[in-house]
Scaffold this motif. Sequence first.
Motif, PDB file in Angstrom:
ATOM      1  N   GLY A 102       7.024 -12.974  22.708  1.00 18.38           N
ATOM      2  CA  GLY A 102       7.124 -12.661  24.089  1.00 18.38           C
ATOM      3  C   GLY A 102       7.807 -13.763  24.801  1.00 18.38           C
ATOM      4  O   GLY A 102       8.354 -13.561  25.975  1.00 18.38           O
ATOM      5  N   ARG A 103       7.914 -15.085  24.486  1.00 17.77           N
ATOM      6  CA  ARG A 103       8.701 -16.002  25.138  1.00 17.77           C
ATOM      7  C   ARG A 103       9.736 -16.798  24.103  1.00 17.77           C
ATOM      8  O   ARG A 103      10.501 -17.240  24.856  1.00 17.77           O
ATOM      9  CB  ARG A 103       7.573 -17.082  25.664  1.00 17.77           C
ATOM     10  N   ARG A 104       9.362 -16.633  22.902  1.00 17.29           N
ATOM     11  CA  ARG A 104      10.408 -17.419  22.088  1.00 17.29           C
ATOM     12  C   ARG A 104      10.394 -16.567  20.701  1.00 17.29           C
ATOM     13  O   ARG A 104       9.341 -15.757  20.537  1.00 17.29           O
ATOM     14  CB  ARG A 104      10.259 -18.795  21.997  1.00 17.29           C
ATOM     15  N   GLY A 105      11.444 -16.745  19.990  1.00 17.36           N
ATOM     16  CA  GLY A 105      11.553 -16.143  18.778  1.00 17.36           C
ATOM     17  C   GLY A 105      11.982 -17.177  17.650  1.00 17.36           C
ATOM     18  O   GLY A 105      12.626 -18.078  17.846  1.00 17.36           O
ATOM     19  N   GLU A 106      11.714 -16.802  16.389  1.00 12.76           N
ATOM     20  CA  GLU A 106      12.124 -17.459  15.099  1.00 12.76           C
ATOM     21  C   GLU A 106      12.444 -16.463  14.281  1.00 12.76           C
ATOM     22  O   GLU A 106      11.916 -15.311  14.076  1.00 12.76           O
ATOM     23  CB  GLU A 106      10.752 -18.187  14.605  1.00 12.76           C
ATOM     24  N   ARG A 107      13.485 -16.835  13.436  1.00  9.89           N
ATOM     25  CA  ARG A 107      14.256 -16.027  12.160  1.00  9.89           C
ATOM     26  C   ARG A 107      14.121 -16.798  11.118  1.00  9.89           C
ATOM     27  O   ARG A 107      14.445 -17.749  10.861  1.00  9.89           O
ATOM     28  CB  ARG A 107      15.514 -15.593  12.689  1.00  9.89           C
ATOM     29  N   LEU A 108      13.642 -16.177  10.015  1.00  2.00           N
ATOM     30  CA  LEU A 108      13.886 -16.470   8.652  1.00  2.00           C
ATOM     31  C   LEU A 108      14.258 -15.553   7.599  1.00  2.00           C
ATOM     32  O   LEU A 108      14.301 -14.336   8.039  1.00  2.00           O
ATOM     33  CB  LEU A 108      12.216 -16.686   8.314  1.00  2.00           C
ATOM     34  N   VAL A 109      15.035 -15.934   6.768  1.00  2.00           N
ATOM     35  CA  VAL A 109      15.604 -15.261   5.502  1.00  2.00           C
ATOM     36  C   VAL A 109      14.703 -15.553   4.423  1.00  2.00           C
ATOM     37  O   VAL A 109      14.593 -16.820   4.128  1.00  2.00           O
ATOM     38  CB  VAL A 109      16.896 -15.567   5.524  1.00  2.00           C
ATOM     39  N   LEU A 110      14.120 -14.375   3.853  1.00  2.00           N
ATOM     40  CA  LEU A 110      13.295 -14.566   2.704  1.00  2.00           C
ATOM     41  C   LEU A 110      13.825 -14.305   1.121  1.00  2.00           C
ATOM     42  O   LEU A 110      14.451 -13.255   1.188  1.00  2.00           O
ATOM     43  CB  LEU A 110      11.906 -14.128   2.857  1.00  2.00           C
ATOM     44  N   GLY A 111      13.779 -15.196   0.340  1.00  2.00           N
ATOM     45  CA  GLY A 111      14.047 -14.775  -1.022  1.00  2.00           C
ATOM     46  C   GLY A 111      12.727 -14.307  -1.668  1.00  2.00           C
ATOM     47  O   GLY A 111      11.984 -15.305  -1.885  1.00  2.00           O
ATOM     48  N   THR A 112      12.501 -13.131  -2.057  1.00  2.00           N
ATOM     49  CA  THR A 112      11.320 -12.498  -2.433  1.00  2.00           C
ATOM     50  C   THR A 112      11.278 -11.973  -3.545  1.00  2.00           C
ATOM     51  O   THR A 112      12.419 -11.447  -4.065  1.00  2.00           O
ATOM     52  CB  THR A 112      10.493 -11.693  -1.412  1.00  2.00           C
ATOM     53  N   PRO A 113      10.232 -11.859  -4.439  1.00  2.00           N
ATOM     54  CA  PRO A 113      10.116 -10.862  -5.758  1.00  2.00           C
ATOM     55  C   PRO A 113      10.079  -9.670  -5.387  1.00  2.00           C
ATOM     56  O   PRO A 113       9.699  -9.060  -4.340  1.00  2.00           O
ATOM     57  CB  PRO A 113       8.479 -11.344  -6.245  1.00  2.00           C
ATOM     58  N   ALA A 114      10.575  -8.809  -6.225  1.00  2.00           N
ATOM     59  CA  ALA A 114      10.588  -7.206  -6.126  1.00  2.00           C
ATOM     60  C   ALA A 114       9.138  -6.976  -6.190  1.00  2.00           C
ATOM     61  O   ALA A 114       8.188  -7.259  -6.780  1.00  2.00           O
ATOM     62  CB  ALA A 114      11.514  -6.544  -7.329  1.00  2.00           C
ATOM     63  N   GLU A 115       9.176  -5.741  -5.280  1.00  2.64           N
ATOM     64  CA  GLU A 115       7.572  -5.200  -4.954  1.00  2.64           C
ATOM     65  C   GLU A 115       6.650  -6.355  -4.584  1.00  2.64           C
ATOM     66  O   GLU A 115       5.439  -6.135  -5.014  1.00  2.64           O
ATOM     67  CB  GLU A 115       7.371  -4.487  -6.478  1.00  2.64           C
ATOM     68  N   GLY A 116       7.074  -7.280  -3.820  1.00  3.56           N
ATOM     69  CA  GLY A 116       6.176  -8.230  -3.429  1.00  3.56           C
ATOM     70  C   GLY A 116       5.520  -8.050  -2.252  1.00  3.56           C
ATOM     71  O   GLY A 116       5.825  -6.864  -1.332  1.00  3.56           O
ATOM     72  N   THR A 117       4.590  -8.724  -1.650  1.00  2.00           N
ATOM     73  CA  THR A 117       3.835  -8.477  -0.317  1.00  2.00           C
ATOM     74  C   THR A 117       4.070  -9.647   0.832  1.00  2.00           C
ATOM     75  O   THR A 117       4.367 -10.861   0.166  1.00  2.00           O
ATOM     76  CB  THR A 117       2.271  -8.258  -0.721  1.00  2.00           C
ATOM     77  N   LEU A 118       4.030  -9.540   1.825  1.00  3.47           N
ATOM     78  CA  LEU A 118       3.882 -10.566   2.815  1.00  3.47           C
ATOM     79  C   LEU A 118       2.605 -10.759   3.254  1.00  3.47           C
ATOM     80  O   LEU A 118       1.814  -9.633   4.074  1.00  3.47           O
ATOM     81  CB  LEU A 118       4.908 -10.160   4.150  1.00  3.47           C
ATOM     82  N   ALA A 119       1.812 -11.819   3.361  1.00  2.00           N
ATOM     83  CA  ALA A 119       0.655 -12.008   3.386  1.00  2.00           C
ATOM     84  C   ALA A 119       0.375 -12.805   4.702  1.00  2.00           C
ATOM     85  O   ALA A 119       1.240 -13.631   4.987  1.00  2.00           O
ATOM     86  CB  ALA A 119      -0.131 -12.848   2.250  1.00  2.00           C
ATOM     87  N   LEU A 120      -0.481 -12.262   5.665  1.00  2.00           N
ATOM     88  CA  LEU A 120      -0.467 -12.539   7.018  1.00  2.00           C
ATOM     89  C   LEU A 120      -2.124 -13.037   7.294  1.00  2.00           C
ATOM     90  O   LEU A 120      -3.006 -12.572   7.115  1.00  2.00           O
ATOM     91  CB  LEU A 120      -0.198 -11.802   8.102  1.00  2.00           C
ATOM     92  N   ALA A 121      -1.977 -14.503   7.497  1.00  2.00           N
ATOM     93  CA  ALA A 121      -3.541 -15.104   7.590  1.00  2.00           C
ATOM     94  C   ALA A 121      -3.697 -15.839   8.893  1.00  2.00           C
ATOM     95  O   ALA A 121      -2.764 -16.800   9.386  1.00  2.00           O
ATOM     96  CB  ALA A 121      -3.797 -15.795   6.420  1.00  2.00           C
TER      97      ALA A 121
END
Length: 219
Positions: free
Chosen positions: A43-62
């Motif tokens: 809402g005030r600032r942004g960050e941008r990432l480019v991910l090299g990820t495995p096929a059929e992978g998941t992003l875990a949020l903790a």
Amino acid sequence: MGLLQRAVALPRAGEVVTLERGGWQLVLEGARGGGVALLAHDGRRGERLVLGTPAEGTLALALVAPLLPLRVRLRERLALMPGTRLRGYVRAPLVLLLGCGAGDNGAANHAFYELRPASLRTAWCEDNGVHGYVHVVESPFLLEHRAPRGEAEFLVPLFLHNDLDRPLLLDEVSLAALGREVREVRGCPTAMPRRLRWSRQEGLLQQARAWPATRRRTQ
């Protein structure tokens, strides 16, 4: 996976996934050449990432506690009379820890980045026995268990003991590193309780208390 953890399937090429977590809005876009673009905005600032990820992978949020010790600046001044104790709570911002794994359940996650809210400032400290970087936050001192607004904060239960022979005035409390673990207690993200004891012989002593027991429902 509960209030504090979540696993999201990574988008395939051309797909876009949007979700909100810990005060952040996340936009994931799968690229045709492989990889995933991630845009995070609070809402005030942004960050941008480019991910090299495995096929059929998941992003875990903790949602976890900050890594560094906390210096909590109180919105009220506390006055502890000699020989008294006070129980209460302070609030602190949660950090969103990103990890990548394989499988729908986010197994074998590898944490690689953390998103810190703007309210979690970092400063160098050289007093009260602390020499190093700390996170500086502001919080009211709550006398009752009160869930923070939204999911971007957690509670730290405090037990304050004044063993001095004089009144003790406090406008801030310094907490050793809390550990990353935060548990859901009565529907609220909560860190391990802390006891702070001031005495003439030993100064300030701080120790962690046991997690509160989970109440079982009776049949």
